[in-house]
Design a protein around this motif. Sequence first.
Motif, PDB file in Angstrom:
ATOM      1  N   GLY A 198      26.297  51.238   3.069  1.00 43.95           N
ATOM      2  CA  GLY A 198      25.018  51.888   3.293  1.00 43.95           C
ATOM      3  C   GLY A 198      24.907  52.230   4.771  1.00 43.95           C
ATOM      4  O   GLY A 198      25.033  51.342   5.621  1.00 43.95           O
ATOM      5  N   GLU A 199      24.685  53.499   5.073  1.00 42.79           N
ATOM      6  CA  GLU A 199      24.669  53.928   6.474  1.00 42.79           C
ATOM      7  C   GLU A 199      23.593  53.218   7.292  1.00 42.79           C
ATOM      8  O   GLU A 199      23.725  53.071   8.500  1.00 42.79           O
ATOM      9  N   GLN A 200      22.516  52.794   6.637  1.00 37.34           N
ATOM     10  CA  GLN A 200      21.410  52.140   7.353  1.00 37.34           C
ATOM     11  C   GLN A 200      21.480  50.609   7.265  1.00 37.34           C
ATOM     12  O   GLN A 200      20.559  49.924   7.701  1.00 37.34           O
ATOM     13  N   ASP A 201      22.558  50.093   6.704  1.00 38.81           N
ATOM     14  CA  ASP A 201      22.696  48.641   6.539  1.00 38.81           C
ATOM     15  C   ASP A 201      22.902  47.978   7.895  1.00 38.81           C
ATOM     16  O   ASP A 201      23.553  48.533   8.788  1.00 38.81           O
ATOM     17  N   MET A 202      22.350  46.775   8.044  1.00 41.03           N
ATOM     18  CA  MET A 202      22.569  46.012   9.271  1.00 41.03           C
ATOM     19  C   MET A 202      23.984  45.452   9.352  1.00 41.03           C
ATOM     20  O   MET A 202      24.459  45.115  10.424  1.00 41.03           O
ATOM     21  N   ILE A 203      24.638  45.315   8.207  1.00 43.39           N
ATOM     22  CA  ILE A 203      26.014  44.809   8.215  1.00 43.39           C
ATOM     23  C   ILE A 203      26.931  45.892   8.774  1.00 43.39           C
ATOM     24  O   ILE A 203      26.966  47.009   8.247  1.00 43.39           O
ATOM     25  N   PRO A 204      27.665  45.605   9.846  1.00 47.29           N
ATOM     26  CA  PRO A 204      28.504  46.650  10.440  1.00 47.29           C
ATOM     27  C   PRO A 204      29.707  46.991   9.566  1.00 47.29           C
ATOM     28  O   PRO A 204      30.198  46.152   8.801  1.00 47.29           O
ATOM     29  N   LYS A 205      30.168  48.215   9.691  1.00 47.34           N
ATOM     30  CA  LYS A 205      31.395  48.623   9.015  1.00 47.34           C
ATOM     31  C   LYS A 205      32.587  47.927   9.671  1.00 47.34           C
ATOM     32  O   LYS A 205      32.557  47.614  10.862  1.00 47.34           O
ATOM     33  N   SER A 206      33.621  47.727   8.884  1.00 50.21           N
ATOM     34  CA  SER A 206      34.841  47.112   9.407  1.00 50.21           C
ATOM     35  C   SER A 206      35.739  48.183  10.017  1.00 50.21           C
ATOM     36  O   SER A 206      35.978  49.225   9.403  1.00 50.21           O
ATOM     37  N   GLU A 207      36.223  47.907  11.227  1.00 48.45           N
ATOM     38  CA  GLU A 207      37.153  48.833  11.878  1.00 48.45           C
ATOM     39  C   GLU A 207      38.597  48.560  11.488  1.00 48.45           C
ATOM     40  O   GLU A 207      39.486  49.362  11.790  1.00 48.45           O
ATOM     41  N   THR A 208      38.821  47.442  10.811  1.00 46.27           N
ATOM     42  CA  THR A 208      40.202  47.040  10.488  1.00 46.27           C
ATOM     43  C   THR A 208      40.439  46.929   8.986  1.00 46.27           C
ATOM     44  O   THR A 208      41.467  46.399   8.566  1.00 46.27           O
ATOM     45  N   LEU A 209      39.513  47.443   8.182  1.00 43.99           N
ATOM     46  CA  LEU A 209      39.597  47.226   6.743  1.00 43.99           C
ATOM     47  C   LEU A 209      40.907  47.755   6.154  1.00 43.99           C
ATOM     48  O   LEU A 209      41.534  47.091   5.321  1.00 43.99           O
ATOM     49  N   ALA A 210      41.329  48.932   6.582  1.00 44.32           N
ATOM     50  CA  ALA A 210      42.551  49.521   6.026  1.00 44.32           C
ATOM     51  C   ALA A 210      43.799  48.715   6.386  1.00 44.32           C
ATOM     52  O   ALA A 210      44.815  48.798   5.692  1.00 44.32           O
ATOM     53  N   GLU A 211      43.725  47.921   7.444  1.00 46.33           N
ATOM     54  CA  GLU A 211      44.868  47.085   7.827  1.00 46.33           C
ATOM     55  C   GLU A 211      44.994  45.877   6.908  1.00 46.33           C
ATOM     56  O   GLU A 211      46.106  45.451   6.587  1.00 46.33           O
ATOM     57  N   VAL A 212      43.851  45.324   6.468  1.00 50.17           N
ATOM     58  CA  VAL A 212      43.882  44.100   5.660  1.00 50.17           C
ATOM     59  C   VAL A 212      43.727  44.384   4.170  1.00 50.17           C
ATOM     60  O   VAL A 212      44.024  43.524   3.343  1.00 50.17           O
ATOM     61  N   VAL A 213      43.258  45.604   3.833  1.00 52.26           N
ATOM     62  CA  VAL A 213      43.200  46.068   2.439  1.00 52.26           C
ATOM     63  C   VAL A 213      43.865  47.454   2.419  1.00 52.26           C
ATOM     64  O   VAL A 213      43.183  48.476   2.439  1.00 52.26           O
ATOM     65  N   PRO A 214      45.210  47.491   2.413  1.00 52.39           N
ATOM     66  CA  PRO A 214      45.909  48.770   2.595  1.00 52.39           C
ATOM     67  C   PRO A 214      45.567  49.829   1.550  1.00 52.39           C
ATOM     68  O   PRO A 214      45.661  51.022   1.833  1.00 52.39           O
ATOM     69  N   GLY A 215      45.139  49.421   0.363  1.00 50.79           N
ATOM     70  CA  GLY A 215      44.833  50.390  -0.690  1.00 50.79           C
ATOM     71  C   GLY A 215      43.384  50.791  -0.759  1.00 50.79           C
ATOM     72  O   GLY A 215      42.923  51.260  -1.800  1.00 50.79           O
ATOM     73  N   VAL A 216      42.635  50.678   0.341  1.00 53.90           N
ATOM     74  CA  VAL A 216      41.189  50.875   0.269  1.00 53.90           C
ATOM     75  C   VAL A 216      40.790  52.336   0.481  1.00 53.90           C
ATOM     76  O   VAL A 216      41.376  53.048   1.298  1.00 53.90           O
ATOM     77  N   ASP A 217      39.810  52.780  -0.295  1.00 54.83           N
ATOM     78  CA  ASP A 217      39.084  54.027  -0.057  1.00 54.83           C
ATOM     79  C   ASP A 217      37.667  53.659   0.361  1.00 54.83           C
ATOM     80  O   ASP A 217      37.145  52.607  -0.034  1.00 54.83           O
ATOM     81  N   VAL A 218      37.044  54.520   1.161  1.00 56.61           N
ATOM     82  CA  VAL A 218      35.730  54.207   1.715  1.00 56.61           C
ATOM     83  C   VAL A 218      34.741  55.332   1.419  1.00 56.61           C
ATOM     84  O   VAL A 218      35.070  56.509   1.575  1.00 56.61           O
ATOM     85  N   VAL A 219      33.543  54.946   0.974  1.00 56.59           N
ATOM     86  CA  VAL A 219      32.434  55.873   0.739  1.00 56.59           C
ATOM     87  C   VAL A 219      31.213  55.333   1.485  1.00 56.59           C
ATOM     88  O   VAL A 219      30.965  54.121   1.480  1.00 56.59           O
ATOM     89  N   SER A 220      30.470  56.213   2.131  1.00 52.41           N
ATOM     90  CA  SER A 220      29.215  55.818   2.770  1.00 52.41           C
ATOM     91  C   SER A 220      28.058  56.573   2.134  1.00 52.41           C
ATOM     92  O   SER A 220      28.149  57.795   1.941  1.00 52.41           O
ATOM     93  N   LEU A 221      27.006  55.860   1.812  1.00 52.85           N
ATOM     94  CA  LEU A 221      25.810  56.455   1.219  1.00 52.85           C
ATOM     95  C   LEU A 221      24.639  56.289   2.195  1.00 52.85           C
ATOM     96  O   LEU A 221      24.576  55.303   2.945  1.00 52.85           O
ATOM     97  N   ASN A 222      23.720  57.220   2.166  1.00 52.58           N
ATOM     98  CA  ASN A 222      22.609  57.219   3.117  1.00 52.58           C
ATOM     99  C   ASN A 222      21.497  56.293   2.635  1.00 52.58           C
ATOM    100  O   ASN A 222      20.472  56.732   2.100  1.00 52.58           O
ATOM    101  N   CYS A 223      21.721  54.997   2.802  1.00 49.74           N
ATOM    102  CA  CYS A 223      20.757  53.991   2.339  1.00 49.74           C
ATOM    103  C   CYS A 223      20.937  52.732   3.166  1.00 49.74           C
ATOM    104  O   CYS A 223      21.779  52.672   4.068  1.00 49.74           O
ATOM    105  N   GLY A 224      20.144  51.734   2.840  1.00 50.86           N
ATOM    106  CA  GLY A 224      20.233  50.459   3.516  1.00 50.86           C
ATOM    107  C   GLY A 224      21.131  49.483   2.771  1.00 50.86           C
ATOM    108  O   GLY A 224      22.142  49.875   2.185  1.00 50.86           O
ATOM    109  N   HIS A 225      20.723  48.215   2.748  1.00 48.92           N
ATOM    110  CA  HIS A 225      21.581  47.155   2.227  1.00 48.92           C
ATOM    111  C   HIS A 225      21.626  47.091   0.706  1.00 48.92           C
ATOM    112  O   HIS A 225      22.646  46.730   0.130  1.00 48.92           O
ATOM    113  N   TRP A 226      20.530  47.449   0.043  1.00 49.46           N
ATOM    114  CA  TRP A 226      20.409  47.239  -1.409  1.00 49.46           C
ATOM    115  C   TRP A 226      20.952  48.464  -2.145  1.00 49.46           C
ATOM    116  O   TRP A 226      20.255  49.123  -2.904  1.00 49.46           O
TER     117      TRP A 226
END
Length: 311
Positions: free
Chosen positions: A263-291
């Motif tokens: 969620g783009e408005q979530d207080m939880i920060p995005k991971s800058e290293t996610l692709a390194e530790v989850v090599p098969g990951v795809d990422v989507v961002s939605l314009n919302c908060g945490h829920w």
Amino acid sequence: MLDTTKFPAPTFVDVNGVTLEVFEAGQENKDNPIVLCHGWPEHAFSWRHQMPALAAAGYHVIVPNQRGYGNSSCPSEVTDYDISHLTGDLAALLDHFGYDDAIFVGHDWGANVVWSMALLHPARVKKIINLALPYQTRGETPWIEMMEAFLGPDNYFVHFNRQPGVADAILDANADRFLRNLFRKNVPLAPPEPGMMMINLAQTADAAGEPVMSDVDRAVFVAAFEQNGFTGSINWYRNMDRNWHILADVQPIIRKPALMVYGEQDMIPKSETLAEVVPGVDVVSLNCGHWIQQELPEETTKAILDWLAGQ
């Protein structure tokens, strides 16, 4: 009472030394299971918008209230909520249904359990879809110790551990107000107020932003926590350092197909290293908060189904 026009009736399943309240849809889609794991302080009902669409798309949708929640067991021992127990419940749930593996979807704390399923029970995990909480590898310092050093004693993770019972009592006494003030969207950015955030939310008359859900839907969450209190669910937090020890010798790279939804408005920060530790990951961002799945239900469901179709 659950709104039965929106949500199926539960069954009760004995697994791993506890009884879980389990909601299903698409039972006719045998051999195509997808397990949805809620966060804190939530309920299987948080997936009410996604269940019918996933069932219509051909999935057997399995949505437990995890231990400490709803009408599932609430063990009294803090250690009964460590990551071995939480992931063990899900593995035993697959055994109950006769499944070798499943797609797992998690939000918030449920996402942490799903990432941990891939670490502790990798053979049981087919694909991963997680919302809000990216995978974070185990560092050199236990998590609560690290948070206390960086974020101080009022951080709610730290407070739950260092002052056991204090927050539980306040949330129990103010369940409706707390959940009304917590489940908000379009919350303007502002510096944190002094004190412990969750206690503040339980005691303040007004919260910023707009309600995530209707009063009728929120009443499902309120009734569940008024029945059993918050301690069982908070005990998940009280095992974070124990979980750090449990994961000490586990291979930390997750090699499963994965979708991370932020969620783009979530207080939880995005991971800058996610692709390194989850090599098969795809990422989507939605314009919302945490829920995420409750704030933007249709967009969330589309992101999940589009990714699964692409797989």
